[in-house]
Design an enzyme around this catalytic site. Structure first.
Site: not given
Ligand SMILES: CNCC(=O)c1nnc(C(C)(C)C)o1
Length: 314
Positions: A41, A108-109, A265, A293
């Site tokens: 997120g 990701s985050w 990604d 991603h």
């Molecule tokens: C830039 N934010 C990308 C990220 O952290 C992210 N992408 N998808 C998610 C979830 C699967 C947790 C919805 O988090």
């Protein structure tokens, strides 16, 4: 490719500040190697499927919803919600569960938070398994939210910018900040769904309709969009590039680390994983040729599970 899910044998709601209470759960082997899963997120929350990256016979699997996310309350709260509050929360959970050192897993985050946590508490980290590297540099935000991914997904981009007046489109993140924090409920939820749908529509090589539908669920969209945007307008509460600074990376180069990155990604492009490898040459970097991603891309899931299997006996 991922493990069958086991039900938590422990869960709870932990008060970590005057405002925030965090949902956490523990599953797998009570006496196994502890691992903490850091979701994306920010604001994305955990999913029971996230337990599937770990062998439940070998690992004690800890999931928690970060401030304002998932089952943590108050939903979508931005107060006392910064990278460094979350780093403190990870330590609070570690101490609550009487864990000395643990494996850390994040995508990701979640990879951002994993790096921030490891650089703050290197002595508490046994290994790092990271996916879709995101360090919240201005260049990374610009690519996904201003001029980059828009060239690859023009139709989804057109929907994403639709709520934003032409005169404000020179700074999409800032323009969304105004709408996501509007006094008008309809403005807020319309913006939250459009923000979330942009990300969920571009997360896989082949779009996952279920993921796009999830983006339009009120509670998820509200938390995901408001919290992500809050962190982005504040540059993650870090200096630009801080997590890649040599003096920060040198604190963690001794930690066994595997990075799994999708070649296609568009949310967290491979350039950041590559930049991390250049300053942290000891890490193992896998670039998956047929993945975007999401951790649910088959090639990404396979390598993530191989990495956790490898680290289980450390
Ligand atoms: C830039 N934010 C990308 C990220 O952290 C992210 N992408 N998808 C998610 C979830 C699967 C947790 C919805 O988090």
């Amino acid at each position: 490719m991922s493990y069958a899910l086991t039900e938590p044998f422990q869960s709870g709601n932990l008060k970590v500040s005057d405002i925030h209470t965090l949902y956490y759960e523990v599953s797998g082997n009570k006496d196994g190697a502890p691992v903490v899963f850091l979701h994306g997120g920010p604001g994305g929350g955990t999913d029971p499927k996230d337990r599937g990256f770990f062998n439940p016979e070998k690992y004690k699997i800890i999931l928690f919803d970060q401030r304002g996310s998932g089952k943590s309350k108050p939903t979508a709260s931005l107060e006392e919600n910064t990278t460094w509050d979350l780093v403190k929360d990870i330590e609070t959970i570690r101490e609550l569960l009487k864990i000395d050192k643990w494996h850390v897993f994040g995508g990701s985050w979640g990879s951002t938070l994993s790096l921030a946590y490891a650089q703050s508490h290197p002595d508490r980290v046994k290994s790092l398994v990271l996916r879709g590297i995101f360090t919240l540099r201005k260049s990374e935000l610009s690519f996904f939210y201003q001029d980059g991914a828009s060239h690859l997904f023009p139709e989804a981009w057109e929907e994403f910018i639709a709520p934003i007046p032409e005169a404000e489109r020179h700074d999409i993140v800032l323009a969304y900040h105004a709408q996501l924090n509007s006094v008008d409920d309809q403005t807020r939820i319309t913006a939250a769904k459009a923000w979330s749908k942009w990300e969920m529509s571009t997360s896989r090589l082949f779009v996952d309709p279920a993921q796009v539908a999830h983006a339009e669920e009120d509670d998820f969209a509200n938390a995901f969009a408001r919290i992500e945007n809050h962190y982005f307008v504040n540059d993650g509460f870090m200096r630009d590039g801080q997590l890649l600074d040599k003096q920060e990376i040198d604190k963690i180069r001794h930690i066994p680390t595997v990075v799994v990155q999708g070649r296609y990604d568009v949310i967290c492009p491979a350039t950041t994983a590559y930049a991390l490898k250049k300053v942290f040459p000891e890490l193992t970097l896998h670039i998956v040729p047929d993945a975007g991603h999401s951790s649910r891309e088959p090639g990404i899931t396979k390598l993530l599970v191989e990495a956790t299997d490898k680290f289980a006996d450390l």
